[in-house]
Design an enzyme around this catalytic site. Structure first.
Site, short mmCIF file in Angstrom:
data_model
loop_
_atom_site.label_atom_id
_atom_site.label_comp_id
_atom_site.label_asym_id
_atom_site.label_seq_id
_atom_site.Cartn_x
_atom_site.Cartn_y
_atom_site.Cartn_z
N GLU A 63 -10.81 -0.28 -10.43
CA GLU A 63 -10.47 0.76 -9.44
C GLU A 63 -9.38 1.69 -9.95
OE1 GLU A 63 -9.57 -1.21 -5.75
OE2 GLU A 63 -11.60 -1.99 -5.51
N GLU A 93 -16.95 -6.50 -6.59
CA GLU A 93 -16.16 -7.00 -5.47
C GLU A 93 -17.00 -6.82 -4.22
OE1 GLU A 93 -12.11 -5.70 -4.94
OE2 GLU A 93 -11.72 -5.79 -7.11
#
Length: 901
Positions: free
Chosen positions: A499, A592
């Protein structure tokens, strides 16, 4: 004195006496350390690695998916910092010679008392490594430090130790090898600055040889400088992984200097490729012979039998002060393949490389590896040895709960064993390099691993995180990780970031990704690269750079509920079809998934009619007590529950699988309640007790395992006559519910349904039972019953026999029970512990994220009827250990353990 431990004995058993007689020695340096917080009083020497930006607020509870910020730019200061002396430590991992660093003259810090042999450190604490200086607490109950776990991990720490080097070490190269130091480590030997490494998760080494005095006592000193506001989770502090002293001949196999790959694999034969890199630190060139034999390893990792294959010896000349590599291949008949259970077995081999000059063995180096074929099919997912393996994975942070960041082999093994019982077959190492022993475990147990390097690149997530050193250290950190771990058969993919803020910077961010991708593929061309993306879309340049698509939460869609309309947070519709259309040849993984929330054993009412909903007061959350309902129907705002994720994956079968956020609760990042100590998103709580969600995943991931699980518990005296929904997780396809013998109906799972719900049950005390069916036949049963008042304690150790090595552990579960021996599911009694014999209580816990009692406390309040005691045997002291648990008004309990040599 340096002493050999069981590790050295094990190595001799594994490789044979002839190998252990070779010049290479790798000795543990975990004993004999002294520790002190802070720099010397009155110190005026600038011991900083570099100048850091000033920070204002240290509040670290920003949303996990907040947009990273541009780095603060600092003007150079006219002060001496240690950076120029530390940077040369990285030179072996910088490809371009023109970019390597020259060491300035001098030894900064040599006048600091703590680095000098004459300094009296007897008042310092005696510690044994691995050591986490912060885990003992106390917890910081108020203030802006919840994200980092409310434990005092930041600050300066010093470690000192004597090295008694025999005269026979003259002429050898002496390396200090550190598996992990948190963080900004600087090493001095005999008052001279040797080098260091800033990134707290990297493994690294420094060459002690120019500073060492064989035949005498040498003073080793290590300073760590762990910044505040440097992490989004609990980082720990200190020398928190193993430390080693390695002694080698001037001509030797280089650090992580072997690379084994298996380019062609079948059941009948396998091609094994081996590259060996030698280093020559002598003043003259050397011509040597390199020979390697391959042996099978047994399930424990010890060598079994004679050599099964050998590479032809190769003669190689290595210039003075240079490195040289040799490469060979062989064909191994009828190989024993490495693969994930339960359908395959994680067989392993060891390649034993000898470096010889004439008849003299200069070095011997062992490389464990596995023979397996990996294929990445965009339609069928990951194939191991031709078999499609659905990724049933979890994300794992590096802490070990009440033990903190200090690595412990048994604690890590226990985590993996409980995950495997759930059906987990894959681990994503979020978001940093792991302890090397963790990969030894995943290799041995057969897990598939995504090995991840960084949580941020040039753009920052916290003011003092890795972005400060990324320009200088991203290449050496990444090369060091890949070289260290590329022989691990469990590693299937390299993740170069998580991220990262460069998702937002278009072509500039893609250029950073391309540099990291290229470095990774240079070090290991056999595995794909990826980066976890929570914002980047298919039409952006960054996803095109990496080999595989890893999506965080985007598959299910992010914040698509009406209440998020008009907000400035990430809102993304489901993305799997769009990425598949743009990248039809690339594997897609949910790197995720979920990030669901719950507090074990805490059930809140009313119960949501939805399968996935955000947490709010009265809607799964309780901001007064800081708990989230265990009905497993709620998630972080940008996430989803397991039920919703399962449905998304089943609708998009080309997705290779998922990595749930997270397998275990972890210290820090306590969303949604900032005052807590730990996360709420684990399938398993911080103490290792499964939440109800465990059985929801087990039902899906082990479909052939007969099981049924009822929730909630059935002890609700205040709810008599009130609607109290009952849910069932089962690997069956239908079930019938009974309350006190009366049928409440038989239900069958519909399309994209993963639980069975009886949402109109009126509570009455007694017995609740479910009978699950599969294909019309009885499959499994489960029962919950109304418990009486707490009356007694019960103890059950996970292992009754442990080694007396000071590291092995027994995890003892404590239950508060009623008079019939049934767990009292709402008990909060305080339990006190005493121990007799050659053992000690390391820590206690209960899995309650709101519990701010220090982990070493010898008493603990039960949470939802349970708590945990962690027992360690004292080094070298075998015998019987007796643990006693008492609590006011309850019948005490006792359990006995045995420690063995």
């Amino acid at each position: 004195m340096i002493t050999r431990t069981r590790f050295s004995v094990f190595l001799c058993l594994c490789l044979g006496a002839a190998v252990c007689a070779a010049p290479r020695e790798r000795l543990p340096l975990n004993d004999g350390w002294r520790f002190q917080s802070g720099d010397p009083a009155g110190n005026t020497v600038d011991l900083r690695y570099d100048v850091r930006p000033e920070i204002g607020s240290r509040r670290d509870d920003g949303p996990a998916d907040a947009k990273p910020e541009e780095a603060a730019r600092l003007a150079a200061e006219a002060k001496t910092v240690l950076k120029p002396w530390i940077l040369p430590t990285a030179n072996a991992f910088i490809k371009d010679p023109a970019k390597r660093h020259a060491r300035p003259a001098g030894d900064p810090g040599g006048d600091v008392p703590y680095v000098q042999a004459a300094f009296d450190d007897r008042a310092w604490s005696e510690v044994r490594l691995p050591h986490d200086w912060a885990i003992a607490g106390p917890f910081i109950r108020t203030g802006d430090v919840g994200g980092m776990g409310r434990l005092p991990s930041w600050g300066i720490g010093w470690y000192r130790r004597k090295l008694d080097l025999p005269a026979s070490d003259a002429g050898k190269r002496l390396f200090l090898e550190i598996d992990g130091a948190m963080s900004y480590a600087t090493v001095w030997l005999n008052g001279r600055l040797v080098g260091g490494w800033p990134f707290g998760y990297s493994s690294w080494r420094v060459d002690l040889t120019p500073y060492a005095v064989p035949g005498g006592v040498n003073q080793l000193a290590i300073r760590l400088d762990n910044p505040p506001a440097s992490s989004r989770w609990y980082p720990g502090g200190g020398l928190y992984r193993n430390v080693w002293l390695t002694k080698v001949s001037p001509v030797h196999v280089d650090q992580w200097g072997t690379f084994v790959s298996t380019p062609q694999v079948s059941g009948e034969s396998a091609t094994v490729s081996l590259e060996v890199t030698l280093a020559n630190t002598a003043a003259a060139s050397a011509t040597v012979s390199v020979a390697t034999d391959i042996y099978e390893l047994d399930a424990a990792g010890a060598r079994s039998g004679g050599a099964v294959a050998s590479f032809s010896p190769v003669e190689l000349t290595v210039g003075a002060g240079e490195r040289a590599a040799t490469h060979g291949t062989l064909t191994l008949a009828n190989p024993r393949l490495w693969g994930p259970p339960p359908t395959q077995s994680p067989h392993r081999y060891v390649a034993v490389t000898r470096v010889l000059r004439g008849g003299e063995v200069l070095d011997t180096y062992a490389t464990k590896f596995g023979i397996r074929e990996l294929k990445f099919d965009p339609e069928r997912g990951v194939r191991v040895n031709g078999e499609p393996i659905r990724l049933q994975g979890v994300n794992q942070h590096h802490d070990l709960g009440a033990l903190g960041a200090a690595f412990n082999l048994r604690a890590a093994e226990r985590q993996l064993e409980i995950l495997r019982d759930m059906g987990c077959n894959a681990i994503r190492l979020s978001h940093n390099p792991p302890a090397p022993e963790l990969l030894e475990l995943t290799d041995r147990l057969g897990f598939l691993v995504i090995n991840e390097s960084f949580d941020c690149w040039e753009r920052r997530k916290t003011p003092l995180d890795f972005h400060l050193i990324f320009p200088d250290w991203s290449e050496p950190d990444l090369r060091a990780l890949v070289r260290r771990d590329r022989n691990s058969p469990s590693v299937i993919m390299w993740s170069i970031g998580n991220e990262v803020g460069e998702q937002y910077t278009d072509a500039a961010g893609a250029a950073v990704a391309k540099r990291l991708h290229d470095i990774t593929r240079e070090e290991d061309p056999t595995r794909p690269t990826t980066t976890a993306m929570n914002w980047a879309k298919p039409d952006m340049p960054l996803p095109a750079v990496v080999d595989a698509i890893n999506l965080n939460y985007q598959g299910e869609g992010i914040r698509q509920e009406p209440e998020f309309e008009g907000t400035d947070r990430i809102r993304t519709p489901p993305q799997y079809p769009h990425f598949r259309a743009r990248f039809p040849g690339k594997l897609i993984i949910s790197s995720e998934s979920a990030s669901a929330f719950s507090s074990r054993g805490v059930y809140l009412f009313p119960v949501s009619p939805l399968v996935s909903a955000p947490v709010r007061d009265g809607r799964g959350g309780d901001s007064r007590n800081h708990h989230v309902s265990a009905y497993e129907l709620h998630a972080v705002d940008f996430g989803s529950t397991a039920d919703k994720v399962f449905g998304s994956l089943d609708r998009h079968p080309y997705v290779a699988g998922e990595f749930v956020w997270t397998g275990w609760d972890y210290l820090g990042e306590p969303t949604p309640y900032y005052s807590a100590r730990s996360s709420y998103c684990g399938i398993i709580d911080l103490a290792g007790f499964p939440k109800d969600r465990f059985w929801l995943y087990q039902a899906r991931w082990r479909p052939d395992h007969p099981m049924a699980h009822l929730l909630p518990h059935w002890t609700w005296p205040e709810r008599v006559g009130q609607v109290t929904p009952v849910h069932v997780f089962t690997s069956g396809d239908e079930a019938e519910l009974f309350l006190n013998g009366r049928s409440l109906g038989r239900k069958k799972k519909g399309a994209y349904e993963y639980r069975l719900r009886w949402d109109d049950v009126t509570y009455e005390p007694g017995k609740l039972e479910v009978v699950a069916y599969r294909a019309g036949r009885e499959w499994a049963r489960d029962t919950v019953q109304t418990a009486g008042e707490p009356a007694a304690l019960a103890l059950s150790p996970d292992r009754a026999t442990i080694r007396a090595d000071g590291y092995d552990l027994s995890f003892v579960t404590v239950r508060v029970t009623d008079s019939a021996g049934q767990t009292a599911p709402r008990a909060t009694n305080r339990v006190n512990f005493t121990i007799a014999g050659p053992g000690e209580i390391v820590a206690t816990d209960n899995g309650d994220p709101t519990d701010l009692e220090a982990f070493p406390a010898p008493s603990r309040q039960a949470f939802s009827g349970l708590c945990l005691v962690i027992i360690r045997a004292r080094p070298g002291q075998a015998g019987d250990i007796r643990l006693t648990a008492t609590s006011a008004g309850l019948r005490p309990a006792e359990t006995r353990l045995t420690s063995i040599p």
